[in-house]
Motif scaffolding. Sequence first.
Motif, PDB file in Angstrom:
ATOM      1  N   ALA A  69      83.465  67.560  91.011  1.00  0.00           N
ATOM      2  CA  ALA A  69      82.184  68.019  90.465  1.00  0.00           C
ATOM      3  C   ALA A  69      81.960  69.497  90.760  1.00  0.00           C
ATOM      4  O   ALA A  69      81.510  70.250  89.888  1.00  0.00           O
ATOM      5  N   ARG A  70      82.269  69.930  91.986  1.00  0.00           N
ATOM      6  CA  ARG A  70      82.115  71.357  92.333  1.00  0.00           C
ATOM      7  C   ARG A  70      83.030  72.225  91.467  1.00  0.00           C
ATOM      8  O   ARG A  70      82.615  73.270  90.980  1.00  0.00           O
ATOM      9  N   LEU A  71      84.262  71.786  91.285  1.00  0.00           N
ATOM     10  CA  LEU A  71      85.207  72.568  90.478  1.00  0.00           C
ATOM     11  C   LEU A  71      84.773  72.663  89.019  1.00  0.00           C
ATOM     12  O   LEU A  71      84.920  73.708  88.394  1.00  0.00           O
ATOM     13  N   LEU A  72      84.280  71.579  88.488  1.00  0.00           N
ATOM     14  CA  LEU A  72      83.931  71.546  87.071  1.00  0.00           C
ATOM     15  C   LEU A  72      82.585  72.194  86.780  1.00  0.00           C
ATOM     16  O   LEU A  72      82.295  72.493  85.620  1.00  0.00           O
ATOM     17  N   ALA A  73      81.795  72.428  87.803  1.00  0.00           N
ATOM     18  CA  ALA A  73      80.474  73.026  87.608  1.00  0.00           C
ATOM     19  C   ALA A  73      80.571  74.442  87.043  1.00  0.00           C
ATOM     20  O   ALA A  73      79.640  74.929  86.411  1.00  0.00           O
ATOM     21  N   GLY A  74      81.698  75.086  87.232  1.00  0.00           N
ATOM     22  CA  GLY A  74      81.885  76.452  86.758  1.00  0.00           C
ATOM     23  C   GLY A  74      82.088  76.567  85.259  1.00  0.00           C
ATOM     24  O   GLY A  74      82.105  77.663  84.713  1.00  0.00           O
ATOM     25  N   GLY A  75      82.233  75.449  84.581  1.00  0.00           N
ATOM     26  CA  GLY A  75      82.408  75.483  83.133  1.00  0.00           C
ATOM     27  C   GLY A  75      83.846  75.738  82.737  1.00  0.00           C
ATOM     28  O   GLY A  75      84.776  75.507  83.503  1.00  0.00           O
ATOM     29  N   GLY A  76      84.026  76.237  81.527  1.00  0.00           N
ATOM     30  CA  GLY A  76      85.351  76.477  80.977  1.00  0.00           C
ATOM     31  C   GLY A  76      85.634  75.526  79.833  1.00  0.00           C
ATOM     32  O   GLY A  76      84.851  74.619  79.536  1.00  0.00           O
ATOM     33  N   THR A  77      86.767  75.720  79.211  1.00  0.00           N
ATOM     34  CA  THR A  77      87.149  74.852  78.101  1.00  0.00           C
ATOM     35  C   THR A  77      87.492  73.469  78.646  1.00  0.00           C
ATOM     36  O   THR A  77      87.849  73.331  79.823  1.00  0.00           O
ATOM     37  N   PRO A  78      87.430  72.448  77.801  1.00  0.00           N
ATOM     38  CA  PRO A  78      87.835  71.115  78.274  1.00  0.00           C
ATOM     39  C   PRO A  78      89.264  71.112  78.821  1.00  0.00           C
ATOM     40  O   PRO A  78      89.544  70.462  79.828  1.00  0.00           O
ATOM     41  N   HIS A  79      90.159  71.841  78.184  1.00  0.00           N
ATOM     42  CA  HIS A  79      91.553  71.904  78.637  1.00  0.00           C
ATOM     43  C   HIS A  79      91.620  72.510  80.043  1.00  0.00           C
ATOM     44  O   HIS A  79      92.292  71.959  80.930  1.00  0.00           O
ATOM     45  N   ALA A  80      90.932  73.615  80.254  1.00  0.00           N
ATOM     46  CA  ALA A  80      90.928  74.270  81.574  1.00  0.00           C
ATOM     47  C   ALA A  80      90.297  73.363  82.628  1.00  0.00           C
ATOM     48  O   ALA A  80      90.761  73.299  83.766  1.00  0.00           O
ATOM     49  N   ARG A  81      89.259  72.644  82.244  1.00  0.00           N
ATOM     50  CA  ARG A  81      88.592  71.749  83.183  1.00  0.00           C
ATOM     51  C   ARG A  81      89.484  70.548  83.512  1.00  0.00           C
ATOM     52  O   ARG A  81      89.493  70.072  84.641  1.00  0.00           O
ATOM     53  N   VAL A 186      96.282  65.931  75.334  1.00  0.00           N
ATOM     54  CA  VAL A 186      95.179  66.563  74.605  1.00  0.00           C
ATOM     55  C   VAL A 186      95.612  67.742  73.741  1.00  0.00           C
ATOM     56  O   VAL A 186      94.801  68.351  73.083  1.00  0.00           O
ATOM     57  N   GLY A 187      96.888  68.064  73.752  1.00  0.00           N
ATOM     58  CA  GLY A 187      97.383  69.212  73.005  1.00  0.00           C
ATOM     59  C   GLY A 187      97.348  70.460  73.871  1.00  0.00           C
ATOM     60  O   GLY A 187      96.711  70.485  74.919  1.00  0.00           O
ATOM     61  N   PRO A 188      98.056  71.491  73.439  1.00  0.00           N
ATOM     62  CA  PRO A 188      98.100  72.718  74.232  1.00  0.00           C
ATOM     63  C   PRO A 188      96.729  73.404  74.268  1.00  0.00           C
ATOM     64  O   PRO A 188      95.875  73.166  73.412  1.00  0.00           O
ATOM     65  N   ALA A 189      96.575  74.255  75.260  1.00  0.00           N
ATOM     66  CA  ALA A 189      95.309  74.990  75.420  1.00  0.00           C
ATOM     67  C   ALA A 189      95.087  75.868  74.205  1.00  0.00           C
ATOM     68  O   ALA A 189      96.023  76.473  73.677  1.00  0.00           O
ATOM     69  N   PRO A 190      93.834  75.929  73.738  1.00  0.00           N
ATOM     70  CA  PRO A 190      93.542  76.814  72.605  1.00  0.00           C
ATOM     71  C   PRO A 190      93.765  78.272  73.001  1.00  0.00           C
ATOM     72  O   PRO A 190      93.514  78.658  74.133  1.00  0.00           O
ATOM     73  N   ARG A 191      94.245  79.018  72.061  1.00  0.00           N
ATOM     74  CA  ARG A 191      94.527  80.453  72.342  1.00  0.00           C
ATOM     75  C   ARG A 191      93.455  81.324  71.761  1.00  0.00           C
ATOM     76  O   ARG A 191      92.824  81.100  70.850  1.00  0.00           O
TER      77      ARG A 191
END
Length: 191
Positions: A69-81, A186-191
């Motif tokens: 939860a602490r790590l994901l609180a910072g946001g980011g793309t679903p792939h990065a999370r 989930v597929g590669p990270a969006p560029r």
Amino acid sequence: MTEEDLRARLVAAGVEMVSREGSSVLRLREIARRAGVSHGAPRRYFPTHLSLLSAIARQGFQELGERVARLLAGGGTPHARLLALGRAYLEYASTNRGMFELMFRHDLLESNRLGLRETRLPLFDVLVELVGQARGESGAAARVAAGALWANLHGLAQLSTWGSLQLATGLDDVDPLLRAAVDAHVGPAPR
């Protein structure tokens, strides 16, 4: 000392034991001795040995869930999370081997003492949500893909802690394998 204090003391002693020595040392008498209570005390507060072990494992799920939860609180793309969640999972497994082993013991999960299965579900629900966002899916399709990714994460964790992964791949760093697992589901990270 209240009943709740004694229960907490027994669980804390068990958590410390599993953290330092692994799950194989978790015997009722030894937990009681280290908690500073009589050898019969655990039976008064936990109806079965599995109940006490489940309470200890529950602490592991809670700790892992809080880290994620602490790590994901910072946001980011679903792939990065998803990568952040995967790294937290793998790091927890490698630094808390005894607790990780206890958390996923089949007999504890099967017995569902103290709602242990429900304790791990919030973390799985986060995984489902992120996989669904990354794939643009929801419902059963997202749950199936998240289940497959979780199986990969758990396999990476187990094989890595056993040393088998390093032997098979020649890699000391599990991150490329984590990225490959996330990309595969989930597929590669969006560029």
